[in-house]
Design a protein around this motif. Structure first.
Motif, short mmCIF file in Angstrom:
data_model
loop_
_atom_site.label_atom_id
_atom_site.label_comp_id
_atom_site.label_asym_id
_atom_site.label_seq_id
_atom_site.Cartn_x
_atom_site.Cartn_y
_atom_site.Cartn_z
N UNK A 58 0.70 -1.25 0.12
CA UNK A 58 0.07 -0.01 0.14
C UNK A 58 0.79 1.34 0.19
N UNK A 59 1.99 1.25 0.74
CA UNK A 59 2.80 2.54 0.93
C UNK A 59 4.18 2.08 0.65
N UNK A 60 4.77 2.07 -0.49
CA UNK A 60 6.11 1.39 -1.02
C UNK A 60 7.07 2.40 -0.17
N UNK A 61 6.97 3.78 0.01
CA UNK A 61 8.02 4.54 0.50
C UNK A 61 8.18 4.01 2.13
N UNK A 62 7.15 3.82 2.93
CA UNK A 62 7.23 3.09 4.20
C UNK A 62 7.92 1.74 4.20
N UNK A 63 7.45 0.98 3.20
CA UNK A 63 8.02 -0.36 3.24
C UNK A 63 9.58 -0.16 2.91
N UNK A 64 10.22 0.53 2.18
CA UNK A 64 11.36 0.96 1.75
C UNK A 64 12.08 1.48 2.92
N UNK A 65 11.42 2.33 3.94
CA UNK A 65 11.92 2.86 5.08
C UNK A 65 11.98 1.72 6.01
N UNK A 66 11.17 0.74 6.21
CA UNK A 66 11.37 -0.27 7.12
C UNK A 66 12.39 -1.15 6.42
N UNK A 67 12.80 -1.43 5.40
CA UNK A 67 13.71 -2.02 4.84
C UNK A 67 15.07 -1.50 5.34
N UNK A 68 15.12 -0.21 5.36
CA UNK A 68 16.56 0.44 5.90
C UNK A 68 16.88 0.17 7.29
N UNK A 69 15.94 -0.19 8.00
CA UNK A 69 16.11 -0.35 9.22
C UNK A 69 17.19 -1.65 9.49
N UNK A 70 17.50 -2.60 8.27
CA UNK A 70 18.16 -3.75 8.60
C UNK A 70 19.37 -3.48 7.39
N UNK A 71 20.39 -4.30 7.94
CA UNK A 71 21.54 -4.38 7.07
C UNK A 71 21.55 -5.92 6.34
N UNK A 72 21.62 -5.97 5.09
CA UNK A 72 21.58 -7.18 4.50
C UNK A 72 20.41 -8.06 5.13
N UNK A 73 19.15 -7.34 4.72
CA UNK A 73 18.08 -8.09 5.18
C UNK A 73 17.65 -9.32 4.19
N UNK A 74 17.01 -10.34 4.82
CA UNK A 74 16.25 -11.49 4.24
C UNK A 74 14.77 -11.09 4.18
N UNK A 75 14.02 -11.87 3.14
CA UNK A 75 12.71 -11.41 2.89
C UNK A 75 12.04 -12.91 3.13
N UNK A 76 11.16 -13.10 3.97
CA UNK A 76 10.60 -14.45 4.05
C UNK A 76 9.15 -14.30 3.67
N UNK A 77 8.65 -14.84 2.64
CA UNK A 77 7.15 -14.73 2.03
C UNK A 77 6.30 -15.77 2.58
#
Length: 227
Positions: A58-77
């Motif tokens: 819904x809010x891509x900027x917010x998602x990208x901001x959330x991702x920036x909290x982490x270094x080398x993040x992994x995504x589990x779907x």
């Protein structure tokens, strides 16, 4: 569990797409598309990752901001949400948005044959954006010159005494006069060089020379060719 990491290139594309539309539907596979709310900008990109599920943001900027909290993040779907997991074990659960609430490209983009084509370098594009910002000019005209060349002109088409910034970008392959208008605010391109093709009416196509990404940008209705 389906886990992936996102490359810097893919994160750059997502950041770029957040400027075109705040929401996004990513389908299973390695292609991402976005459509502006006014439906005058479409972009299609192929990325190195393979997304295992369809999910809405819904809010891509917010998602990208959330991702920036982490270094080398992994995504589990998962079925209804994704987990964003940092290298230290910290985790965020991010719930998907309903696809029916999002602005989604429903059909394949088909464009007429182009009548004008040229290469737009990153330096020229940056100079156009800078001139538009400094001179506070809203429009871009891709037009023919008396010498048979193509030039890009930044101007205010509503003002007959508008200041303008002109730069030639190549030779014209047509004997027809033309002036194709675009809104500067619609030129939301990822940095790089582009092959540009402009159709006689309706649309222009910007193809990145090094990344697998294309932008289709609508022409303004007062564009003209051969008139």
């Amino acid at each position: 569990m389906n886990k992936i990491k996102l490359s810097n290139d893919t994160l750059s594309i997502l950041k770029n797409y957040s400027q075109i539309n705040s929401n996004l539907l990513i389908k299973e596979g390695n292609q991402i598309t976005t459509l502006s709310p006014a439906k005058n900008i479409v972009s299609i990109a192929k990325v190195s990752e393979w997304f295992p599920v369809e999910f809405g943001v819904w809010d891509l900027s917010k998602l990208l901001g959330t991702i920036s909290l982490f270094d080398n993040a992994e995504f589990e779907f998962n079925e209804k949400s994704m987990n964003i997991i940092g290298s230290g074990g910290a985790k965020v659960s991010y719930y998907y948005s309903e696809p029916r609430l999002l602005t989604v490209l429903e059909k394949e983009v088909k464009v007429p044959e182009s009548v004008v084509s040229f290469t737009l370098t990153e330096d020229v594009f940056n100079s156009i954006q800078k001139a538009a910002a400094i001179m506070q000019l809203p429009d871009l005209c891709i037009r023919s010159t008396d010498e048979g060349n193509i030039e890009m002109v930044v101007l205010d088409k509503k003002s007959p005494t508008s200041n303008s910034y002109n730069i030639e970008v190549g030779e014209s392959d047509t004997d027809s006069d033309f002036c194709f208008y675009l809104k500067i605010e619609n030129l939301k391109l990822l940095s790089g060089n582009y092959e540009v093709k402009v159709c006689k009416s309706v649309v222009s196509k910007f193809t990145h020379t090094k990344k697998d990404i294309i932008y289709y940008i609508a022409l303004e209705s007062d564009s003209n060719y051969g008139e």
